[in-house]
Design a protein around this motif. Structure first.
Motif: not given
Length: 827
Positions: A721-729
């Motif tokens: 969750s610390r990535l705050n959604g910044e990842y390749n789904n």
């Protein structure tokens, strides 16, 4: 005058010299020049490793590599003798680059259509002739390559990379690489006619058959006008984080394999990313006519019993193309046949087919034809195929897909039985008389050899190591580590200390002090030499070792960013980006796959976990401690006990007593993958909500909950969750699904690591896996009886330690554990 400055002197007056109808000498005798940035060197060289060869060539090689690595050769077919002042490389007044000797005249020249007036040796290793106005090149070595494909080299349909004949003979070999007829793939060819391997079609960012060829953060590939005759392909390499150039090359090896290499500046060695075909016996005609090929032996080619190498000298320099010949020549109808197994061969061989024939009929037909070298016989169908030509590159059928009942029989010469009897009688008589006089001298000689052998072992010292390993003394390592004062960590095999080599380089190293080596000096050194020869970009490099008295130490490259485990704590000050996490996952998978499938001997790591995944200065994954399970020898069981104490990584079959396979590493990798995705350890001593039990912390197991959510499609709940959604789904879904496939209860269901790599890269489709039953039992608290996974008859219920099966640890009496309890809906 230093050669480094020689180039600067002639760059400017060169054009004027050509205009004044004067030849300009670029290199004379043993002079060399450096390219811009001093990466490459141009000059004369001899490829002989022992210096015995009198053949010299004009070539280009890396200036920084300790051992010369040649990337281009001019006079491949016409070597010169030891160059002296009369041997020159010069630009003629007519605008050609020539290699001239006083004895042989011009032995090589460029074939440029327009005259050249200028000369340039670029930092990319390209030798360039320019026209009058220094516009586009009129000739360049990049358009006339040998066996090496360098960054920036534009490959067209006219470009062909041709292997050396042998590792010490740069004359054109039998194997080449070029664009295929469809202009959208590369092919390896034998004799420029027979394709035997292909990259597969270009997808827009990679080749279908070689997904490992690309490393997105290092390589940039461009394929212009694919599917057309105007197709061209090239790649460039991005600089490293400190802006220094990365060195990389593709090479068509003399054994017919295509290899990708990258230079490791920290360790000063070349690392092989991948090679194709992986099975060397897939190289067309490698072992020649009647030559037998095996990928499991040190030398790939051998002759079947009754046959000898046709060209023994060529075989000694690893050129097996002439194949084998029968030890006894002739054709008098008294030959016999020896069954050599269910084998296959390369190419097409002329055959004569007999339907419904017995084996004896097949033998008689072959004996009646002097051209017959053997036959295939199928006992089930009574089918006989007589071979009228020598089969090429014979190999086991296990190298091929499918099965068959065909057995290959090779024709062999039978010696005269009467002559053999007489000879045997003479030998026996001579043996009785001679043995009495020889026995004494033989025993005496053996005693002398034994004493010399012991003396040699005492005196050889450092010479025992393999060429790329150094033998350290204990005193050296004690000084390097400042008395083993700075401890980096401690594992089941021993403690690791940071050190600095006092050899003028001040190289930082990690020194592992083995606490239970479990073997003598000879065995230890032999094992170390095996591990020292294993090199891969995703394995920590072993630099050397110490085996002195009772001291057993291993010296590795130091990894400045430590282990992956230090980044998986929720309180870690540094957060790994998603791109870095995916790169670590893929790199780790490639390293383990190499241990399982790329080494001559399969190596099972036995302890895959974040602590054993180290990160270099660019956060590239390096698997460590590989091969140490072999080093501990007789004491291995004690190490296993320690490894079982590592919560959450050990496969269920460890406990069942079944033989351990590579799939145990796959399980451990899957558990590690879940930690990398979630940015947390699999076992935490707090409740998911963060509330602590003042009396005793509760152990919460992350994988059961994560497995359930991933299978249900809720990957976003599992990702850190610390990535705050910044990842390749897409990558996250693929990576998470692969993790669940890896932690299946039944090891037969788990994919091999080579397949895992392809799944992560998206080359192999990743379907939804079945729920791991053992872990699901932990979620629900239900009873579970393992079937087909080595746990048959073992009940796992809420009242019994299911954690024992996953970790090998029995929960202490009185402790509370939520392994069998209900998992909260969200961590």
């Amino acid at each position: 005058m230093p050669c480094t400055y020689l180039l600067l002197l002639f760059l400017f007056p060169l054009s004027a010299c050509a205009k004044n109808n004067k030849a300009f000498i670029i290199i004379k005798g043993n002079q060399t020049i450096l390219s811009s940035q001093s990466i490459f060197r141009l000059g004369f060289f001899t490829p002989s490793t022992n210096g015995s060869s009198s053949n010299w060539y004009l070539g280009i090689w890396y200036a920084s590599s300790p051992n010369p690595v040649y990337v281009w050769v001019a006079n491949r077919n016409r070597p010169v003798s030891d160059p002296d002042s009369s041997t020159t490389l010069q630009l003629t007044s007519t605008g050609y680059l020539i290699l001239n000797t006083s004895r042989d005249g011009v032995v090589w020249r460029t074939e440029n259509e327009n005259p050249a007036t200028g000369f340039r040796f670029s930092g990319s290793g390209n030798l360039i002739l320019t026209g009058e106005y220094d516009s586009s090149p009129v000739w360049q070595s990049f358009q006339n390559p040998t066996d090496t494909w360098l960054p920036g080299m534009n490959v067209t349909r006219q470009t062909s990379f041709t292997s050396w004949r042998t590792p010490s003979d740069p004359s054109p070999g039998l194997y080449s690489l070029g664009l295929g007829p469809g202009f959208n793939e590369f092919q390896l060819l034998h004799n420029e006619t027979t394709p035997y391997w292909s990259t597969g079609n270009w997808t827009g960012d990679s080749f279908v058959g070689v997904p490992e060829m690309t490393v997105p953060y290092i390589y940039t590939f461009s394929f212009l006008n694919p599917y057309t005759p105007a197709a061209s392909f090239k790649y460039i390499v991005t600089p490293s984080s400190d802006s220094s150039p990365r060195l990389s090359r593709f090479v068509v090896d003399s054994n017919g394999q295509l290899k990708q290499w990258a230079w490791e500046p920290q360790g000063q060695f070349w690392n092989m990313f991948w090679l194709q075909p992986e099975d060397q016996c897939r190289v067309h005609a490698l072992c020649g006519p009647l030559g037998f090929c095996s990928s499991k032996t040190l030398e790939p080619c051998a002759c079947i019993r009754g046959f000898l190498p046709k060209n023994a000298a060529a075989w000694g320099s690893t050129d097996y193309s002439d194949g084998c010949r029968r030890e006894y020549d002739g054709c008098d109808g008294r030959d016999a046949f020896e069954a050599v197994g269910d084998l296959r061969y390369d190419g097409v061989v002329e055959t004569s087919r007999l339907e419904q024939a017995s084996k004896s009929v097949c033998e008689k037909r072959c004996l009646g034809n002097c051209s017959c070298v053997g036959f295939y016989y199928n006992g089930k169908s009574n089918l006989c195929r007589i071979l009228l030509e020598s089969p090429m590159n014979i190999k086991n059928s296990s190298s091929w897909t499918g099965t068959t009942d065909d057995v290959l029989y090779i024709r062999d010469r039978i010696k005269n039985s009467s002559k053999r009897s007489v000879s045997r009688g003479v030998i026996i008589l001579c043996g009785v008389v001679g043995s009495i006089s020889v026995l004494g001298s033989t025993l005496f000689a053996l005693l002398i050899l034994l004493r010399r052998s012991k003396k040699t072992k005492r005196e050889e010292g450092d010479g025992f190591a393999v060429s790329n390993l150094k033998v350290f003394s204990f005193k050296e390592l004690h000084k390097a580590t400042n008395g083993f004062s700075e401890k980096l960590g401690h594992g089941g095999f021993g403690a690791v200390f940071k050190g600095t080599l006092h050899d003028g380089t001040s190289t930082s190293v990690a020194v592992k002090r083995l606490e239970r080596p479990g073997s003598g000096e000879g065995e230890f050194r032999a094992e170390v030499c095996t591990i020292g020869n294993i090199q891969h970009v995703n394995l920590v490099r072993l630099r050397g070792f110490c085996s002195e008295n009772l001291h057993r130490l291993l010296v590795y490259d130091y990894m400045p960013n430590g282990s992956l485990s230090s980044y998986l704590s929720r309180t870690s000050p540094e957060l790994l980006s998603w791109e870095t996490r995916f790169r670590i996952a893929l790199g780790t998978a490639k390293g383990i796959a190499y241990l399982h499938e790329g080494c001559r001997d399969c190596i099972i790591h036995c302890d895959i976990k974040p602590e054993n995944i180290l990160l270099d200065s660019d956060y590239n994954a390096k698997v460590s401690d590989f091969g140490l399970a072999k080093l501990v020898g007789r004491d291995f069981s004690r190490v296993l006990a320690t490894m079982r104490g590592t919560w959450g990584y050990v496969a269920p079959e460890w406990i069942s007593g079944l033989p351990i396979t590579t799939k145990a590493d796959v399980y451990s990798f899957g558990m590690t993958l879940l930690e990398l995705i979630g940015g947390r350890r699999n076992v935490v001593s707090d409740t998911p909500g963060g509330e602590k039990d003042e009396k005793e912390p509760e152990k919460w197991f992350f994988p059961p909950w994560a497995a359930r959510e991933i299978i249900q499609g809720n990957v976003d709940l599992v990702v850190d969750s610390r990535l705050n959604g910044e990842y390749n789904n897409e990558e996250a879904t693929r990576m998470a699904t692969v993790a669940i496939w890896c932690i299946q209860d039944n090891e037969e269901i788990r994919p091999a690591m080579g397949t895992v790599v392809k799944m992560l890269e998206g080359v192999v489709e990743v379907t939804v896996p079945p729920p791991p039953k053992l872990i699901q039992a932990l979620v629900s608290g239900d009873s579970y009886i393992g079937v087909g996974n080595g746990l048959s008859g073992t009940s796992c219920s809420e009242g019994r330690g299911c954690s024992d099966l996953l970790t090998g640890l029995s929960s202490p009496t009185g402790s509370r554990s939520s392994f069998g309890g209900k998992i909260p809906p969200s961590p």
